[in-house]
Design an enzyme around this catalytic site. Structure first.
Site, mmCIF file in Angstrom:
data_model
loop_
_atom_site.group_PDB
_atom_site.id
_atom_site.type_symbol
_atom_site.label_atom_id
_atom_site.label_comp_id
_atom_site.label_asym_id
_atom_site.label_seq_id
_atom_site.Cartn_x
_atom_site.Cartn_y
_atom_site.Cartn_z
ATOM 1 N N ARG A 1 -0.912 1.286 17.657
ATOM 2 C CA ARG A 1 -2.200 0.796 18.135
ATOM 3 C C ARG A 1 -2.033 0.246 19.551
ATOM 4 O O ARG A 1 -1.143 -0.571 19.792
ATOM 5 C CB ARG A 1 -2.722 -0.317 17.239
ATOM 6 C CG ARG A 1 -2.818 0.039 15.760
ATOM 7 C CD ARG A 1 -3.813 -0.873 15.059
ATOM 8 N NE ARG A 1 -3.691 -0.841 13.605
ATOM 9 C CZ ARG A 1 -4.144 0.147 12.833
ATOM 10 N NH1 ARG A 1 -4.720 1.205 13.362
ATOM 11 N NH2 ARG A 1 -4.000 0.071 11.508
ATOM 12 N N ASP B 1 -14.281 -6.198 2.900
ATOM 13 C CA ASP B 1 -13.980 -7.319 3.798
ATOM 14 C C ASP B 1 -14.242 -7.011 5.269
ATOM 15 O O ASP B 1 -14.281 -7.923 6.087
ATOM 16 C CB ASP B 1 -12.558 -7.864 3.574
ATOM 17 C CG ASP B 1 -11.483 -6.821 3.745
ATOM 18 O OD1 ASP B 1 -11.808 -5.650 4.012
ATOM 19 O OD2 ASP B 1 -10.294 -7.187 3.602
ATOM 20 N N ARG B 2 -14.430 -5.733 5.616
ATOM 21 C CA ARG B 2 -14.705 -5.406 7.024
ATOM 22 C C ARG B 2 -16.199 -5.216 7.245
ATOM 23 O O ARG B 2 -16.949 -4.958 6.302
ATOM 24 C CB ARG B 2 -14.006 -4.105 7.419
ATOM 25 C CG ARG B 2 -12.522 -4.198 7.349
ATOM 26 C CD ARG B 2 -11.884 -2.943 7.918
ATOM 27 N NE ARG B 2 -10.437 -3.129 7.932
ATOM 28 C CZ ARG B 2 -9.600 -2.501 8.731
ATOM 29 N NH1 ARG B 2 -10.049 -1.591 9.576
ATOM 30 N NH2 ARG B 2 -8.314 -2.758 8.679
ATOM 31 N N ARG C 1 0.847 -1.205 0.000
ATOM 32 C CA ARG C 1 0.000 0.000 0.000
ATOM 33 C C ARG C 1 0.871 1.239 0.000
ATOM 34 O O ARG C 1 1.769 1.367 0.829
ATOM 35 C CB ARG C 1 -0.912 0.025 1.238
ATOM 36 C CG ARG C 1 -1.931 -1.067 1.171
ATOM 37 C CD ARG C 1 -2.912 -1.015 2.311
ATOM 38 N NE ARG C 1 -3.685 -2.250 2.277
ATOM 39 C CZ ARG C 1 -4.581 -2.582 3.177
ATOM 40 N NH1 ARG C 1 -4.842 -1.785 4.190
ATOM 41 N NH2 ARG C 1 -5.233 -3.713 3.057
ATOM 42 N N SER D 1 -7.951 -1.099 0.862
ATOM 43 C CA SER D 1 -8.951 -1.371 1.886
ATOM 44 C C SER D 1 -9.603 -0.110 2.444
ATOM 45 O O SER D 1 -10.205 0.640 1.700
ATOM 46 C CB SER D 1 -8.309 -2.199 2.987
ATOM 47 O OG SER D 1 -9.287 -2.656 3.871
ATOM 48 N N HIS D 2 -9.440 0.128 3.742
ATOM 49 C CA HIS D 2 -10.121 1.244 4.404
ATOM 50 C C HIS D 2 -9.359 2.560 4.257
ATOM 51 O O HIS D 2 -9.824 3.590 4.734
ATOM 52 C CB HIS D 2 -10.275 0.919 5.882
ATOM 53 C CG HIS D 2 -8.955 0.574 6.500
ATOM 54 N ND1 HIS D 2 -8.324 -0.616 6.241
ATOM 55 C CD2 HIS D 2 -8.138 1.275 7.306
ATOM 56 C CE1 HIS D 2 -7.167 -0.642 6.877
ATOM 57 N NE2 HIS D 2 -7.023 0.491 7.527
ATOM 58 N N ASP E 1 -12.885 -2.223 0.437
ATOM 59 C CA ASP E 1 -12.824 -3.424 -0.404
ATOM 60 C C ASP E 1 -13.795 -4.505 0.037
ATOM 61 O O ASP E 1 -13.744 -5.635 -0.463
ATOM 62 C CB ASP E 1 -11.399 -3.971 -0.459
ATOM 63 C CG ASP E 1 -10.871 -4.405 0.901
ATOM 64 O OD1 ASP E 1 -11.310 -3.819 1.915
ATOM 65 O OD2 ASP E 1 -10.031 -5.322 0.956
ATOM 66 N N GLU F 1 -10.981 -10.734 13.598
ATOM 67 C CA GLU F 1 -10.040 -9.778 14.157
ATOM 68 C C GLU F 1 -10.819 -8.632 14.786
ATOM 69 O O GLU F 1 -11.933 -8.309 14.361
ATOM 70 C CB GLU F 1 -9.141 -9.214 13.058
ATOM 71 C CG GLU F 1 -8.277 -10.252 12.384
ATOM 72 C CD GLU F 1 -7.235 -9.586 11.495
ATOM 73 O OE1 GLU F 1 -6.114 -9.402 11.973
ATOM 74 O OE2 GLU F 1 -7.554 -9.252 10.349
ATOM 75 N N GLU F 2 -10.161 -7.982 15.750
ATOM 76 C CA GLU F 2 -10.794 -6.849 16.427
ATOM 77 C C GLU F 2 -11.026 -5.684 15.468
ATOM 78 O O GLU F 2 -11.799 -4.782 15.764
ATOM 79 C CB GLU F 2 -9.954 -6.408 17.628
ATOM 80 C CG GLU F 2 -8.453 -6.203 17.371
ATOM 81 C CD GLU F 2 -8.110 -5.104 16.415
ATOM 82 O OE1 GLU F 2 -8.778 -4.063 16.481
ATOM 83 O OE2 GLU F 2 -7.181 -5.292 15.602
ATOM 84 N N ASP G 1 -16.211 -1.789 4.427
ATOM 85 C CA ASP G 1 -15.103 -0.878 4.104
ATOM 86 C C ASP G 1 -14.830 -0.784 2.604
ATOM 87 O O ASP G 1 -15.599 -1.294 1.783
ATOM 88 C CB ASP G 1 -13.834 -1.293 4.862
ATOM 89 C CG ASP G 1 -13.222 -2.569 4.303
ATOM 90 O OD1 ASP G 1 -13.985 -3.392 3.759
ATOM 91 O OD2 ASP G 1 -12.000 -2.752 4.414
ATOM 92 N N LYS H 1 -11.515 -12.153 5.071
ATOM 93 C CA LYS H 1 -12.630 -11.714 5.886
ATOM 94 C C LYS H 1 -13.711 -11.202 4.947
ATOM 95 O O LYS H 1 -13.431 -10.872 3.799
ATOM 96 C CB LYS H 1 -12.206 -10.682 6.917
ATOM 97 C CG LYS H 1 -11.504 -9.443 6.396
ATOM 98 C CD LYS H 1 -11.043 -8.612 7.593
ATOM 99 C CE LYS H 1 -10.371 -7.316 7.175
ATOM 100 N NZ LYS H 1 -8.949 -7.503 6.840
ATOM 101 N N THR I 1 -1.737 -10.728 13.701
ATOM 102 C CA THR I 1 -2.642 -9.855 12.956
ATOM 103 C C THR I 1 -2.511 -10.081 11.449
ATOM 104 O O THR I 1 -1.408 -10.186 10.934
ATOM 105 C CB THR I 1 -2.304 -8.391 13.297
ATOM 106 O OG1 THR I 1 -2.603 -8.182 14.671
ATOM 107 C CG2 THR I 1 -3.100 -7.419 12.450
HETATM 108 C C1 VG1 Z 1 -5.040 -3.600 9.974
HETATM 109 C C2 VG1 Z 1 -5.786 -4.381 11.038
HETATM 110 C C3 VG1 Z 1 -5.658 -5.868 10.770
HETATM 111 C C4 VG1 Z 1 -6.182 -6.171 9.350
HETATM 112 C C5 VG1 Z 1 -5.459 -5.319 8.344
HETATM 113 C C6 VG1 Z 1 -5.996 -5.483 6.946
HETATM 114 O O1 VG1 Z 1 -3.666 -3.941 9.994
HETATM 115 O O2 VG1 Z 1 -5.291 -4.065 12.323
HETATM 116 O O3 VG1 Z 1 -6.370 -6.576 11.744
HETATM 117 O O4 VG1 Z 1 -5.987 -7.524 9.042
HETATM 118 O O5 VG1 Z 1 -5.574 -3.937 8.690
HETATM 119 O O6 VG1 Z 1 -7.362 -5.208 6.887
HETATM 120 P P1 VG1 Z 1 -2.557 -3.034 10.722
HETATM 121 O O7 VG1 Z 1 -1.244 -3.711 10.431
HETATM 122 O O8 VG1 Z 1 -2.677 -1.668 10.160
HETATM 123 O O9 VG1 Z 1 -2.911 -3.043 12.176
HETATM 124 V V1 VG1 Z 1 -7.978 -4.473 5.507
HETATM 125 O O10 VG1 Z 1 -9.675 -4.429 5.602
HETATM 126 O O11 VG1 Z 1 -7.136 -3.069 5.542
HETATM 127 O O12 VG1 Z 1 -7.421 -5.453 4.270
HETATM 128 CO CO CO Z 2 -10.582 -4.129 3.872
#
Ligand code: VG1
Ligand code: CO
Length: 557
Positions: free
Chosen positions: A510, A295-296, A36, A127-128, A293, A377-378, A291, A390, A358
């Site tokens: 985090r 998956d959330r 990314r 993603s987000h 893409d 995941e949280e 989100d 997910k 994670t």
């Molecule tokens: C974050 C989340 C993690 C998740 C990842 C990808 O990663 O904490 O739980 O799997 O995003 O999700 P990080 O390394 O920033 O904590 V997604 O929906 O961005 O593909």
């Molecule tokens: Co995502």
């Protein structure tokens, strides 16, 4: 598969394979979920090409095989799809399945890889993370099981990207992406497929659509916020068309390249439109969001927030209500920073539980081996063995199925869950865009202090374990270390500090804390109050606020 008229075309342009000389770029290292970077970085000449060629170079045996391709529709998606189509053909793939318009949600890509037994897939998404010309872009490679490439592959891709000298592409006109059809490109078949149908059929095979239809006819009201991102078309087809929810149930349902200027992350801070409705007068019974893409997921009741950790536990505890899962649950896995709520369900109902690092890539082996049925995941992620990602809409449909079967409100389902299993108070505090040097120093200083913490008392609690989490995969024995600092206390409470692997600006710290409360008389506290002491311990040990100059987290979930 639904096809809106099949076009058979052979592109008759000059189609010689071109070998383009290039130089390595620094930092093409996939993080928690793919590579990314800012759009402007991806748009540099050769940047995307280098990464894609590095992927192909690390995949022996891909010639003649099927590749799945699609993205979340963010800015630069379409250009990237054309670049990759040319490269996939030049690199000898036999067939490429590409979502119409270049669009596929992450879980749909996973479903399609599995259904058509593809060799793998490339998913374009950050993603987000926000999109648009000034936003982020991303790409990740998924393997034949439909899941994110495991670390040994992402490491090989990174290593390859550091020594790359050339890439292969073709010269041909762009194929039309907006109509389903089949094209022959120098022996490589490119099929533009409907982005939604295969996924919608999979959902129908798992859930009791009839019961959900009845619920939606009974006066039960819901809203789904697609946040101007990829789930719009999926949610509209499934929730409005197939399940019969009224038009308008899906909000912000048209995907936009910049997600309407928003931050497509389904939490209480960013899913503002939905939160306003669900906490307003005359709020609907159920609210959900997904989100960038797809998956959330975020699950809301009327003026009631379900933490993702609790959502996973509720999903695991209610499998008997859901046709696709009844009587076949083997286990549940959660990422390390996710609360222990799912573990309690597993212990009580007699199935296995696992704690992984994670990132979804760590669930793949357990799912493939049949050791787990659910994982989560949280960070607003939950899923099952139906795909290897997910899956936001899946979680929403699972909840709808539970609500239809139990006839209780979201809040009551949670209250009864806590009465039965106890409540794990949980919160995560994010400090975004912190100076990377400061964040790394803070992290390594805390890490160095961990051994001395053992046996120390903080208020009512004593430290029973303090380490940098390392994971040994129970299926293939591979070891992943450096997965986050954790401090465990004698009453089961816990604090975790991690550096994000998905951010693109500075560093994101985090902080995750949780504590268990068995007594239903004490299940009504505000989590921020219930957990204040633990937050203070982390701050005192890491000097986070002082060293980052922040008085407040950027986001609290
Ligand atoms: C974050 C989340 C993690 C998740 C990842 C990808 O990663 O904490 O739980 O799997 O995003 O999700 P990080 O390394 O920033 O904590 V997604 O929906 O961005 O593909
Ligand atoms: Co995502």
């Amino acid at each position: 598969m639904l096809e809106l008229g099949t076009i058979k075309t052979t592109i008759r342009e000059t189609m010689d394979i071109l070998t383009i000389p290039t130089h390595p770029f620094e930092g093409q290292k996939p993080g928690t979920s793919g590579l990314r970077k800012k759009v402007e970085i991806f748009k540099q000449p050769h940047y995307l090409e280098n990464f894609v060629q590095s992927v192909f170079d690390t995949l022996p045996g891909h010639e003649g095989q099927t590749l799945v391709l699609g993205g979340d529709g963010r800015f630069y998606n379409r250009e990237a799809i054309h670049i990759i189509l040319r490269m996939a053909a030049a690199n000898g793939f036999g067939r490429v399945l590409v979502g119409r318009g270049g669009l596929l949600s992450t879980p749909a890509a996973s479903a399609i890889i599995r259904k058509y037994q593809a060799f793998g897939g490339l998913v374009l998404s950050a993603s987000h993370n926000p999109g648009g010309p000034d936003g982020d872009f991303g790409i990740k490679y998924n393997i034949g099981n439909g899941g994110p490439a495991p670390e040994r592959i992402t490491e090989a891709i990174h290593a390859r990207s550091r020594e790359i000298t050339e890439y292969k592409t073709l010269k041909f006109e762009e194929i039309p992406l907006d109509v389903c059809g089949t094209y022959n490109l120098m022996g490589t078949t490119v099929e533009v497929i409907d982005s939604v149908t295969d996924y919608a059929e999979l959902m129908e095979s798992l859930f009791d659509f009839e019961a959900i239809r009845t619920l939606l006819k009974s006066g039960f009201r819901m809203r789904f916020d697609a946040m101007h991102a990829i789930t719009g078309p999926y949610a509209t087809e499934i929730i409005e068309r197939r399940l019969g929810a009224p038009t308008g149930t899906v909000m912000n349902g048209t995907p936009k390249p910049d997600f309407g200027g928003g931050h497509p992350d389904p939490n209480l801070t960013y899913a503002r439109d939905l939160v306003k409705v669900m906490y307003g007068d005359d709020a609907p019974d159920f609210g959900a969001a997904s989100d960038g893409d797809g998956d959330r997921n975020m699950i809301l009741g009327r003026r009631f927030f379900v933490t993702p950790s609790d959502s996973l536990a509720v999903i695991a505890a209610n499998a008997e209500h859901v046709p696709g899962y009844r009587g076949r649950v083997t286990g549940v896995a959660r990422s390390m920073p996710t609360s222990a709520a799912a573990d309690r369900v597993a212990a009580a109902l007699g199935f296995e539980s696992f704690e992984t690092p994670t990132g979804w890539k760590f669930f793949g082996n357990l799912l493939d081996a049949g050791r787990i049925t659910f994982c989560g995941e949280e960070s607003f992620g939950s899923g099952s063995d139906h795909v290897r990602e997910k899956d936001g809409l899946w979680a929403v449909l699972y909840w709808l199925n539970i609500l239809a079967a139990r006839g209780e409100s979201v809040e009551d389902i949670l209250r009864h869950h806590w009465q039965r299993f106890g409540r794990d108070y949980y919160t995560r505090h994010d400090y975004e865009e912190v100076d990377a040097t400061v964040a790394k120093a803070l992290y390594s200083d805390l890490k160095a202090r961990l051994p001395a913490l053992l046996g120390q008392r903080f208020g009512v609690r004593t430290v029973t374990l303090a380490d940098d989490f390392a994971y040994t995969d129970p299926i293939d024995g591979s070891v992943s270390d450096g997965q986050g600092l954790r401090i465990l206390f004698d009453d089961g409470a816990r604090a975790v500090l991690r550096l994000s692997g998905t951010g693109t600006v500075g560093a994101t710290l985090r902080v995750y804390v949780e504590r268990y409360e068995a007594d239903p008389a004490r299940h009504d506290m505000n989590p921020q109050v219930a957990l204040a002491e633990l937050i203070d311990v982390v701050d005192a040990l890491s000097q986070l606020k002082q060293r980052t100059g922040r008085t407040q987290p950027s986001v609290i979930t």
